[in-house]
Structure formats: C-alpha cells, structure tokens
Motif scaffolding. Structure first.
Motif, PDB file in Angstrom:
ATOM      1  N   MET A 178       4.597  -6.360 -12.551  1.00 12.43           N
ATOM      2  CA  MET A 178       6.031  -5.533 -12.620  1.00 12.43           C
ATOM      3  C   MET A 178       5.690  -4.034 -12.174  1.00 12.43           C
ATOM      4  O   MET A 178       4.707  -3.649 -12.393  1.00 12.43           O
ATOM      5  N   PHE A 202      -2.314  -3.842 -11.593  1.00 11.18           N
ATOM      6  CA  PHE A 202      -2.805  -3.496 -12.870  1.00 11.18           C
ATOM      7  C   PHE A 202      -1.553  -3.370 -13.939  1.00 11.18           C
ATOM      8  O   PHE A 202      -1.614  -2.866 -15.069  1.00 11.18           O
ATOM      9  N   GLU A 203      -0.223  -3.801 -13.585  1.00 15.54           N
ATOM     10  CA  GLU A 203       1.018  -3.730 -14.365  1.00 15.54           C
ATOM     11  C   GLU A 203       1.574  -5.090 -14.957  1.00 15.54           C
ATOM     12  O   GLU A 203       2.822  -5.154 -14.655  1.00 15.54           O
ATOM     13  N   ASP A 204       0.768  -6.114 -15.129  1.00 21.83           N
ATOM     14  CA  ASP A 204       1.311  -7.228 -15.628  1.00 21.83           C
ATOM     15  C   ASP A 204       2.603  -7.878 -14.342  1.00 21.83           C
ATOM     16  O   ASP A 204       3.656  -8.534 -14.835  1.00 21.83           O
ATOM     17  N   GLU A 228       1.013   0.018  -4.780  1.00 22.48           N
ATOM     18  CA  GLU A 228      -0.062  -0.846  -5.074  1.00 22.48           C
ATOM     19  C   GLU A 228      -0.750  -0.801  -6.450  1.00 22.48           C
ATOM     20  O   GLU A 228      -1.538  -1.787  -6.843  1.00 22.48           O
ATOM     21  N   THR A 229      -0.522   0.076  -7.373  1.00 24.68           N
ATOM     22  CA  THR A 229      -1.115   0.152  -8.663  1.00 24.68           C
ATOM     23  C   THR A 229      -0.318  -0.786  -9.592  1.00 24.68           C
ATOM     24  O   THR A 229      -0.698  -1.031 -10.674  1.00 24.68           O
TER      25      THR A 229
END
Lengths: 249, 249
Positions: free
Chosen positions: A100, A96-98, A92-93
């Motif tokens: 990917m 916040f990772e572009d 789910e995080t």
C-alpha cells in the motif's frame, strides 16, 4: 486548440532510465522491460495520483511540474510529507509497505509523470543484488536528508531553511547563476517546511534582503550559490555541495 | 570493589543475533562469524564511541544505557540526531557513507554495547540478497519514522511530541502498565525533540496533567498506553500501534 490534459492519457513513452542513479547498474533485460512498460500520464492541478492506503501498482518519475506527497492525521489535518519536481521519483518505497502507498500524491500544478509498474522493480530487487544495494544507497541519502531536515528545524531560522530548500533544487555541481522554479503556490513550500504562511512570507523577504537573491513570481534568480550557502550552510552540519541533494532520485 | 568501567575492555560476548530482525534470515556461517567477532565494550558517561568522519570499523548494538548520536554545525552548535537505548543498533548505515561515520556517538550514561565488525556486514550484504532486502525494510521503517518526526514538528504540540517519544519506547505489542526509563539527563530528550529546556519542562508537566502518567526521577510510569495514545496519536497520520517503532533495530 490544445488537447485537454487528462489523467486518462497513458501513452508509451521514451525514457532513458539508465540516466537515473537507481538504474545505472541494471541489466539490459530489466531496463528494456521497464522502458517498454513505461507510460506517460498527465494530471491536472489538484488531481490525485494515488491515495494513502491504495493498492500499489506503479511508481513514478516526474517529467514536468510539482507533486505533493501528503498524509492526513486522525483529526483531519493535512501533513505535507514532501514536494518533488522534475527528475524525482516517488512511490517506489511502497515496495516495503505491505503493498500500500504510505502517503497520498497530488498534482500541485499540471504535471507529466512516467508511470512504471512496481512489480517489475520489486522482482528485480529480489533477483539483482546490485539494484538492492543501489536502492540502499538511495534510502541512505534520503535518511541523511531527513536527519538534516530535523536538525534544521531545531538549529536554523526560517530564512536559512528556505535558503536550504532552494539550494536543494540547484544543480550543485554548477557554480554560476541559476533560475529556480518554485510551485506557483508558494504556500505549499511553507507547508513542506512546516511554517505558517505569514512566517514564510516574512522569512522569504528576509532571505532576499540578506542574500541579494531576486524573486519574480514563482522564479528565484541567484547569481551564485554562495549567496545562499554563506547564509544557510553556516547553521548546518553538512558542507556544500552536500551529499543529500540527490535524495529524491 | 566494582571493576572500573572502561572502554578498554573488549571481551568476547554471547549474543543471540538472530533475535534481531536484521539478522533473522541470515545464514549460519555469517551469524557464527559475527558472533565470534562480537566484543562487549563499556563506555563511561560522556565518553565518545566514535566521531563524525572517523574511519568505520564497527557497528554497535546497545546492551544497556543510552547513546547519543550527534553532529556539529559549521558555527559550532551541536545537533542531536537521535538518542537510542537497549536493543537498538547504530553505526550500521556507515556502510553507505564512503567508509566514514555520518555522525558522532557518545555515551549519555555508563553504557554497555556490543561492537561488531562492519566489514562482515558489508560483505554479507553484497553476497546475500535477503540481508540486503531486510536492510531495505529497516531503512524504510527509519524513513517512515523520520517522516513522522518532521510531520509532528509541524502538527503536534510539545506535550504530544513527548507523548509520542515515550510511546516509541514501549513494547507496543503489550497493552498493560509499564515503566519507561529515560536518560538521567532529561534535557537530552529535549534536544532530541528540538525543544528548549524550559519548553520541555513545561510540556512534560502538561503531559502529566493531561494523561495521568507519573514521573519519578527518570522513570515514567503509565497504567496503559491508551493514556498517551488518546492524547498524542490524534494529531498524527499513523495509528497506534505504529509501524515505525522498530526503526532502530
């Protein structure tokens, strides 16, 4: 004959999403949309759920089994980021990772997971501040847990760290006897804890001798959490039951 | 005669809050209120900024110097959670901690900090979803950084880990020579990295020999980041410049 477990199966599935802290305060419309889109997927031992750098489509809740999150260093060594079991959420995080995944995920044994579309979550977080705040609380718990983990690598001995790992798998609101199910491949726990296999084996035996827990195959039997807390929590800056335990959910 | 540095001084102060990623998207009214409430505070080496479990009033931005965040274990050992320097924010995650600081903070040398009322931040996060999302991004960066730290404790040798610590202090968007200022008490860096003082000293000498960096007192001089990246980042699952670097801000 038992049907072959396959990642190709993606059946609609009933799931009580509001039993998860993250979704407790969510509106009915969002929860219904998520429930409707939920699919059960099964992965055999060793199958990849997603790879580090893959485009993000889903996040997952584990129904049964163990999943390993890992990354690979430039010189080819595998680093185990975490291992999660029933009830835990992962991926789910990536919001916040572009777009990917920040790690790879692999089934450590045959697992059942619920796949949920990440776009629904992403849009709802933007629209619903309560969900954003719940997600912040979840991230803060994870941060505390990681802070503790780093602290333990400096201050706890290997046996104490295994004790802490076991305590995290307990329902800490209950005080009696419990059986803790580890992955069949215990060396995975060693990797998660950053220990060499031989260190892990010695430390586990020492933990058993110091605390009286019983180890039967991949099951650990304890009579009371205090067996482990007396030994492990003395060298920790948190108290038991500790706030970090719900971190994965 | 120079005025004695004291924690009693709490002067209004000019600060460009919108230069901080967390406040970049914030509305003028909130930023003005925060700026108006901002106070400069100075702490002498060894002075406590706040204690673990204290009621939360402020969060802080470091203007100058080094601050140590730490906790104490039940058996009395101190665990260094982190050390931060100029530009970093600390105490803000107390919002998610039942109104108490989750660690203690102490000035490692004479420091100037900006104290900002946490209630303003807390209320704005509830009212302004953009700020909640920016805070989530900031937490995600910190989470990545902690994941890397745990990975490094397993996979990097002590010299590589010091190299990584130094790289985090660089402006990674610049490629030339740089001077990195460490706390005067280098043993604090050892604590942060979970190393014994003698291990740290040996590893620092080895890093110097392997990379050609120069160490002059508490200043490290490098000709190019590649001196350190060639040595440290090979045993890491992130690439340089790495996404984790803004974690404290």
């Amino acid at each position: 004959m038992q049907e072959k477990i396959s990642s190709q199966i993606a059946l609609p599935v009933e799931i009580d999403l509001q039993s998860y802290p993250l979704f407790r305060q969510c509106e009915g419309v969002f929860v219904s949309a998520l429930q409707e889109a939920a699919r059960e997927r099964r992965f055999e031992k060793g199958q990849v759920v997603f790879l580090h750098g893959d485009g993000v489509e889903c996040f997952y809740i584990i129904r049964h089994g163990w999943v390993k999150l890992y990354r690979e260093t430039l010189d080819g060594t595998q680093a185990v980021v975490d291992i999660f079991t029933t009830g835990h959420m992962f991926g789910e995080t990536a919001i916040f990772e572009d777009g990917m995944y920040p790690y790879s995920a692999e089934a450590v044994e045959d697992v059942q997971v619920i796949a949920l579309p990440i776009d629904l979550l992403k849009n709802e977080i933007k629209a619903n501040n309560k969900l954003a705040l719940d997600m912040l609380c979840s991230m803060a718990r994870y941060r505390r847990r990681q802070d503790r983990e780093i602290e333990h690598r400096s201050l706890q001995n290997a046996s104490q760290r295994i004790g802490c790992f076991l305590l995290r798998l307990l329902n800490q609101s209950e005080d009696g006897a419990a059986h803790i199910h580890l992955p069949y491949d215990k060396m995975l726990v060693a990797s998660r804890l950053g220990m060499q296999p031989e260190t892990f084996s010695r430390a586990l035996s020492r933990l058993r001798d110091k605390t009286g827990i019983r180890i039967k195959g991949s099951t650990v039997e304890i009579d009371s959490p205090s067996q482990l807390t007396d030994y492990s929590c003395m060298a920790c800056s948190s108290e038991y039951p500790c706030k970090d335990i719900l971190s994965g959910k």
